[in-house]
Motif scaffolding. Structure first.
Motif, PDB file in Angstrom:
ATOM      1  N   UNK A   1     -39.325  -9.134 -31.624  1.00 41.31           N
ATOM      2  CA  UNK A   1     -41.197  -9.238 -31.510  1.00 41.31           C
ATOM      3  C   UNK A   1     -41.396  -9.424 -33.146  1.00 41.31           C
ATOM      4  N   UNK A   2     -42.292 -10.215 -33.113  1.00 40.45           N
ATOM      5  CA  UNK A   2     -42.699 -10.714 -34.693  1.00 40.45           C
ATOM      6  C   UNK A   2     -44.283 -10.233 -34.403  1.00 40.45           C
ATOM      7  N   UNK A   3     -44.924 -10.279 -35.643  1.00 36.13           N
ATOM      8  CA  UNK A   3     -46.291  -9.727 -35.866  1.00 36.13           C
ATOM      9  C   UNK A   3     -47.044 -10.178 -34.755  1.00 36.13           C
ATOM     10  N   UNK A   4     -47.016 -11.863 -34.359  1.00 34.00           N
ATOM     11  CA  UNK A   4     -47.947 -12.445 -33.499  1.00 34.00           C
ATOM     12  C   UNK A   4     -46.980 -13.105 -32.317  1.00 34.00           C
ATOM     13  N   UNK A   5     -45.975 -13.006 -32.106  1.00 31.37           N
ATOM     14  CA  UNK A   5     -45.110 -13.489 -30.997  1.00 31.37           C
ATOM     15  C   UNK A   5     -44.023 -12.746 -30.419  1.00 31.37           C
TER      16      UNK A   5
ATOM     17  N   UNK B   1     -40.268 -13.494 -28.593  1.00 25.17           N
ATOM     18  CA  UNK B   1     -39.147 -14.443 -28.624  1.00 25.17           C
ATOM     19  C   UNK B   1     -38.130 -14.138 -27.861  1.00 25.17           C
ATOM     20  N   UNK B   2     -37.460 -14.873 -26.911  1.00 28.89           N
ATOM     21  CA  UNK B   2     -36.450 -14.565 -26.170  1.00 28.89           C
ATOM     22  C   UNK B   2     -35.203 -15.728 -26.454  1.00 28.89           C
ATOM     23  N   UNK B   3     -34.205 -14.976 -26.545  1.00 25.38           N
ATOM     24  CA  UNK B   3     -33.180 -15.943 -26.974  1.00 25.38           C
ATOM     25  C   UNK B   3     -32.385 -16.645 -26.091  1.00 25.38           C
ATOM     26  N   UNK B   4     -31.975 -15.523 -24.990  1.00 23.21           N
ATOM     27  CA  UNK B   4     -31.167 -16.155 -23.804  1.00 23.21           C
ATOM     28  C   UNK B   4     -31.761 -15.421 -22.520  1.00 23.21           C
ATOM     29  N   UNK B   5     -31.218 -15.947 -21.473  1.00 20.81           N
ATOM     30  CA  UNK B   5     -31.668 -15.168 -19.950  1.00 20.81           C
ATOM     31  C   UNK B   5     -30.116 -14.902 -19.764  1.00 20.81           C
TER      32      UNK B   5
ATOM     33  N   UNK C   1     -35.451  -4.052 -19.811  1.00 23.37           N
ATOM     34  CA  UNK C   1     -35.183  -4.169 -21.299  1.00 23.37           C
ATOM     35  C   UNK C   1     -35.524  -2.992 -21.927  1.00 23.37           C
ATOM     36  N   UNK C   2     -35.031  -2.984 -23.074  1.00 25.01           N
ATOM     37  CA  UNK C   2     -35.019  -1.858 -24.124  1.00 25.01           C
ATOM     38  C   UNK C   2     -35.669  -2.365 -25.410  1.00 25.01           C
ATOM     39  N   UNK C   3     -36.754  -1.935 -25.585  1.00 20.76           N
ATOM     40  CA  UNK C   3     -37.452  -2.340 -26.733  1.00 20.76           C
ATOM     41  C   UNK C   3     -37.793  -1.213 -27.761  1.00 20.76           C
ATOM     42  N   UNK C   4     -37.103  -1.497 -28.973  1.00 20.71           N
ATOM     43  CA  UNK C   4     -37.108  -0.445 -30.103  1.00 20.71           C
ATOM     44  C   UNK C   4     -36.807  -1.663 -31.281  1.00 20.71           C
ATOM     45  N   UNK C   5     -37.551  -0.886 -32.368  1.00 16.19           N
ATOM     46  CA  UNK C   5     -37.627  -1.564 -33.699  1.00 16.19           C
ATOM     47  C   UNK C   5     -37.656  -3.100 -33.648  1.00 16.19           C
ATOM     48  N   UNK C   6     -38.710  -3.539 -32.951  1.00 15.99           N
ATOM     49  CA  UNK C   6     -38.672  -5.003 -32.953  1.00 15.99           C
ATOM     50  C   UNK C   6     -37.893  -5.689 -32.313  1.00 15.99           C
ATOM     51  N   UNK C   7     -36.993  -4.981 -31.819  1.00 16.47           N
ATOM     52  CA  UNK C   7     -35.890  -5.977 -30.984  1.00 16.47           C
ATOM     53  C   UNK C   7     -35.981  -5.602 -29.668  1.00 16.47           C
ATOM     54  N   UNK C   8     -35.728  -6.728 -28.697  1.00 20.59           N
ATOM     55  CA  UNK C   8     -35.410  -6.648 -27.146  1.00 20.59           C
ATOM     56  C   UNK C   8     -34.070  -6.638 -26.482  1.00 20.59           C
ATOM     57  N   UNK C   9     -33.559  -5.510 -25.999  1.00 22.32           N
ATOM     58  CA  UNK C   9     -32.228  -5.586 -25.378  1.00 22.32           C
ATOM     59  C   UNK C   9     -32.143  -5.641 -23.950  1.00 22.32           C
ATOM     60  N   UNK C  10     -31.235  -6.266 -23.479  1.00 24.68           N
ATOM     61  CA  UNK C  10     -30.750  -6.130 -22.049  1.00 24.68           C
ATOM     62  C   UNK C  10     -30.203  -4.701 -21.664  1.00 24.68           C
ATOM     63  N   UNK C  11     -30.592  -3.932 -20.793  1.00 24.37           N
ATOM     64  CA  UNK C  11     -29.968  -2.876 -20.365  1.00 24.37           C
ATOM     65  C   UNK C  11     -28.661  -2.919 -20.056  1.00 24.37           C
ATOM     66  N   UNK C  12     -28.226  -3.790 -19.531  1.00 25.62           N
ATOM     67  CA  UNK C  12     -26.546  -4.122 -19.276  1.00 25.62           C
ATOM     68  C   UNK C  12     -25.799  -3.911 -20.627  1.00 25.62           C
ATOM     69  N   UNK C  13     -26.363  -4.327 -21.777  1.00 26.66           N
ATOM     70  CA  UNK C  13     -25.585  -4.264 -22.942  1.00 26.66           C
ATOM     71  C   UNK C  13     -25.883  -3.324 -24.035  1.00 26.66           C
ATOM     72  N   UNK C  14     -27.256  -2.804 -23.760  1.00 30.45           N
ATOM     73  CA  UNK C  14     -27.704  -2.180 -24.990  1.00 30.45           C
ATOM     74  C   UNK C  14     -26.736  -0.686 -25.248  1.00 30.45           C
ATOM     75  N   UNK C  15     -26.883  -0.297 -26.319  1.00 30.88           N
ATOM     76  CA  UNK C  15     -26.288   1.048 -26.527  1.00 30.88           C
ATOM     77  C   UNK C  15     -26.890   1.750 -28.114  1.00 30.88           C
TER      78      UNK C  15
ATOM     79  N   UNK D   1     -46.331  -9.474 -21.527  1.00 33.10           N
ATOM     80  CA  UNK D   1     -45.932 -10.998 -21.769  1.00 33.10           C
ATOM     81  C   UNK D   1     -45.480 -11.695 -20.598  1.00 33.10           C
ATOM     82  N   UNK D   2     -46.199 -12.994 -20.477  1.00 31.58           N
ATOM     83  CA  UNK D   2     -45.900 -13.686 -19.459  1.00 31.58           C
ATOM     84  C   UNK D   2     -44.449 -13.927 -19.417  1.00 31.58           C
ATOM     85  N   UNK D   3     -43.646 -14.197 -20.447  1.00 27.45           N
ATOM     86  CA  UNK D   3     -42.210 -14.579 -20.421  1.00 27.45           C
ATOM     87  C   UNK D   3     -41.306 -13.422 -20.177  1.00 27.45           C
ATOM     88  N   UNK D   4     -41.647 -12.266 -19.739  1.00 28.21           N
ATOM     89  CA  UNK D   4     -40.826 -11.264 -19.817  1.00 28.21           C
ATOM     90  C   UNK D   4     -40.745 -10.901 -18.401  1.00 28.21           C
TER      91      UNK D   4
END
Ligand SMILES: NC(=O)C[C@H](N)C(=O)O
Length: 322
Positions: free
Chosen positions: A179-183, A185-189, A144-158, A135-138
């Motif tokens: 991650x949704x079926x088609x999109x 979405x990032x909430x913050x930087x 990043x950690x991607x699991x179960x339709x969620x994106x987490x920052x390495x710094x805070x994920x556990x 994805x161009x916005x990544x």
């Protein structure tokens, strides 16, 4: 349609394992993801099995090998996906995030159910990780950690649950994206982090957890063993028993760095209490508060700081700014 070039590095873990007839989960020789079809028409994958290990067998030397492999790509890929066991996934993610400064996304994923179990989440998470990497916005978001339709920052994920597929969370910062079926979405930087190279990962830095009635014996043993540093998961905002505080003073008198994080699952550690064992006195004695990352990540951060031979003041600044 521009084709995105993605490097996939498999390292093992449940995502590459299978269940035997007794229901026990084991490592196989063939990675089940290699024969699987992923629906990602705009990506060209280069796949390497760098390790085939349960993640408990992965340590800083393996993390360094992964980091070197990614450095070797010299920007010839648009993104990197790493598959990994979930038990130490957050440590590998944090190590790479703290030691690699690259524009392209590095996405780590895993699974909680092995490849032939009912409701196996491996292939789905793998495809999700590839989607995020393409994805161009990544870009410019670190690891990043991607699991179960969620994106987490390495710094805070556990890892928050022993078995649930929704195990990964970011209690302090919240989920970074979805991650949704088609999109996607990032909430913050995230605010920028300090990145250092790393060459040596052999420092001896144990992690201890505080408990009611903790005495100074273990800390005295560590002082005698002349370790390179000690991480203490202290109570609440960063407090210890009187006896443990005396053990901390002994370590500090021998110039062994003592790092305070919280044993609490959520929140930031900071000096608040001014009595023997309280955070204010621990900090005055020379202990360093690493505010918003957990013990295993603070251990890697100290390792990186020591590997770069930071002096005491720079080490303090580096560790405090998390
Ligand atoms: N779900 C998993 O991947 C756990 C496994 N024990 C590992 O970390 O390799």
């Amino acid at each position: 349609m521009t084709i995105k070039k993605i490097l996939v590095l498999h390292t093992g873990g449940t995502i590459s394992m299978h269940e035997d007839e007794d229901g026990d989960v084991e490592t196989g020789t063939e990675n089940p993801l290699n024969g699987a079809t992923v629906q990602l028409p705009d990506a060209e994958l280069t796949v390497e099995s760098i390790f085939n290990l349960p993640s408990e067998h992965i340590g800083p030397r393996h993390m360094l090998q992964l980091q070197q492999r990614i450095l070797k790509t010299k920007n010839s890929f648009d993104g990197v996906v790493i598959t990994h066991g979930t038990d130490t996934l957050e440590e590998t993610a944090f190590f790479l995030d703290s030691t690699l400064s690259v524009d392209f996304p590095i996405v780590i994923t895993g699974a909680m159910r092995s490849s032939n179990e009912l409701g196996s989440d491996g292939l789905y998470n793998y495809q999700s990780a590839l989607r995020v990497a393409a994805d161009k916005n990544s870009r410019h978001r670190g690891v990043m950690v991607v699991m179960n339709d969620e994106i987490h920052a390495a710094r805070f994920v556990t890892k928050t649950h022993t078995t649930n597929v929704a195990t990964f969370g970011s209690p302090i910062s919240g989920t970074m994206g979805l991650l949704t079926k088609r999109r996607i979405i990032f909430f913050y930087q995230l605010a920028p982090r300090q990145v250092f190279p790393i060459t040596s990962v052999d420092q001896n830095i144990p992690v201890l957890e505080a408990y009611a009635g903790m005495d100074g014996q273990l800390l005295e043993l560590l002082a005698a063993a002349n370790v390179d540093g000690v991480i203490i998961k202290a109570f609440g905002a960063g407090n210890l028993s009187k006896e443990a505080a005396n053990g901390v003073s002994l370590l500090l008198s021998q110039h062994i760095p003592v790092i305070i994080v919280s044993r609490s699952f959520n929140g930031v550690a900071e000096p608040v209490y001014d009595y023997l064992g309280g955070g204010v006195q621990l900090e005055k004695a020379g202990a360093i508060f690493v505010t918003s990352i957990n013990g295993p990540k603070a251990r890697l951060k100290l390792m990186i700081g020591l590997s770069n031979h930071l002096n005491h003041v720079d080490l303090q600044t580096y560790l405090r700014n998390s």
